[in-house]
Design an enzyme around this catalytic site. Structure first.
Site, short mmCIF file in Angstrom:
data_model
loop_
_atom_site.label_atom_id
_atom_site.label_comp_id
_atom_site.label_asym_id
_atom_site.label_seq_id
_atom_site.Cartn_x
_atom_site.Cartn_y
_atom_site.Cartn_z
N ARG A 1 32.43 5.47 -14.03
CA ARG A 1 32.30 6.73 -14.78
C ARG A 1 32.15 7.91 -13.82
O ARG A 1 32.71 8.99 -14.04
CB ARG A 1 31.09 6.68 -15.71
CG ARG A 1 31.31 5.85 -16.96
CD ARG A 1 30.11 5.95 -17.87
NE ARG A 1 28.96 5.20 -17.39
CZ ARG A 1 27.70 5.50 -17.65
NH1 ARG A 1 27.40 6.60 -18.33
NH2 ARG A 1 26.72 4.75 -17.22
N LEU B 1 27.64 -4.55 -17.41
CA LEU B 1 28.80 -3.80 -17.89
C LEU B 1 28.36 -2.92 -19.05
O LEU B 1 27.62 -3.37 -19.93
CB LEU B 1 29.89 -4.76 -18.38
CG LEU B 1 30.86 -5.33 -17.35
CD1 LEU B 1 31.76 -6.38 -18.02
CD2 LEU B 1 31.70 -4.25 -16.70
N ASP B 2 28.81 -1.66 -19.07
CA ASP B 2 28.50 -0.76 -20.17
C ASP B 2 29.06 -1.32 -21.48
O ASP B 2 30.06 -2.06 -21.47
CB ASP B 2 29.09 0.63 -19.92
CG ASP B 2 28.36 1.38 -18.82
OD1 ASP B 2 27.18 1.06 -18.56
OD2 ASP B 2 28.96 2.30 -18.24
N PRO B 3 28.48 -0.93 -22.62
CA PRO B 3 28.99 -1.44 -23.91
C PRO B 3 30.47 -1.17 -24.14
O PRO B 3 31.16 -2.01 -24.73
CB PRO B 3 28.12 -0.69 -24.93
CG PRO B 3 26.82 -0.46 -24.21
CD PRO B 3 27.22 -0.19 -22.79
N ALA C 1 32.77 -1.12 -21.93
CA ALA C 1 33.58 -1.88 -20.97
C ALA C 1 33.75 -3.32 -21.44
O ALA C 1 32.96 -3.84 -22.22
CB ALA C 1 32.92 -1.85 -19.59
#
Length: 238
Positions: A185, A48-50, A52
């Site tokens: 994204r 997971l992206d930071p 998120a």
């Protein structure tokens, strides 16, 4: 200590930050149980992206061998999108460099639904330039930050469904179920292209990975104290 955990990843944490936190907690639990151990094997099933939050499935011990299988399961998200422009990262991380798009009138709900239909099913998707994909031995985002142009090739992904939860231009909230390798994204960016308005992700919460849901998720604060074997979700290891 072998089994699974579902962690509610906080915003601004990387997935590896969570792994390090869980690993220390598991190590402390093992030591508390009388085992002289320096390091516990630990891995996650899907980054997971930071920016998120939400479901991060973590495997401990021999359960790490099952991470690839879990990673391949469908994932569900609630995504907040701004349709006023594009950003270099396709999310709010670079909102200070947003390219705002001038439009005559906001898109209608009919136009929105039509655009979303083109992003559903088996589609080709170009990953964000700021992604962890390897290009010539380096991460794409590292190359971009060093000033290099990076062109990533479209890849096949599967988007099972997209439901509109709220829409008041330029703000949009979507419920998305998709397969492995799908970038939310990129969906926000491509939706903005289809509508000719712009589009970037402003918020993302993963609500499920396969059968693992937020209802099972432990807050990161849980791992301030030792983790024990009985805290884990058992998994078949054969």
């Amino acid at each position: 200590m072998n089994g699974l955990l579902v962690v509610d990843k906080p915003v601004h944490w990387t997935s590896m930050d969570v792994i390090r936190k869980v690993r220390r907690s598991a190590r402390d639990g093992m030591r508390e149980a009388g085992h002289d151990i320096k390091r516990v094997k630990c891995g996650h099933a899907g980054t997971l992206d930071p920016l998120a939050t939400g479901v991060l499935v973590v495997g401990i011990g021999k359960a790490t061998k099952r991470m690839a299988n879990i990673m391949g399961q469908a994932k569900r998200y609630v995504a907040d999108v701004n349709l006023e422009g594009f950003t270099p990262t396709d999310d709010a991380e670079s909102v200070d460099r947003v390219e705002r798009i001038s439009i005559e009138a906001p898109p209608t709900r009919v136009a929105l639904d039509a655009a979303l239909s083109t992003l559903t099913g088996d589609i080709l998707q170009t990953p964000p330039a700021y992604s962890a994909i390897h290009v010539q031995g380096r991460r794409a985002y590292q190359l971009v930050r060093d000033g290099h142009d990076v062109e990533l090739k479209p890849r096949p992904v599967r988007v099972d469904w997209i439901e509109v939860l709220a829409f008041a231009f330029p703000h949009l909230t979507l419920d998305i179920t998709c397969g492995k390798g799908t970038y939310i994204r990129s969906l926000a960016r491509d939706l903005g292209k289809a509508l000719r308005t712009g589009g970037y992700l402003t918020g993302l919460r993963r609500t499920a990975v396969g059968d693992f849901t937020l209802e099972q998720a432990l807050p990161i604060e849980r791992f301030e104290t030792p983790l024990h074997a009985e805290d884990l979700i058992p998994i078949a290891l054969d």
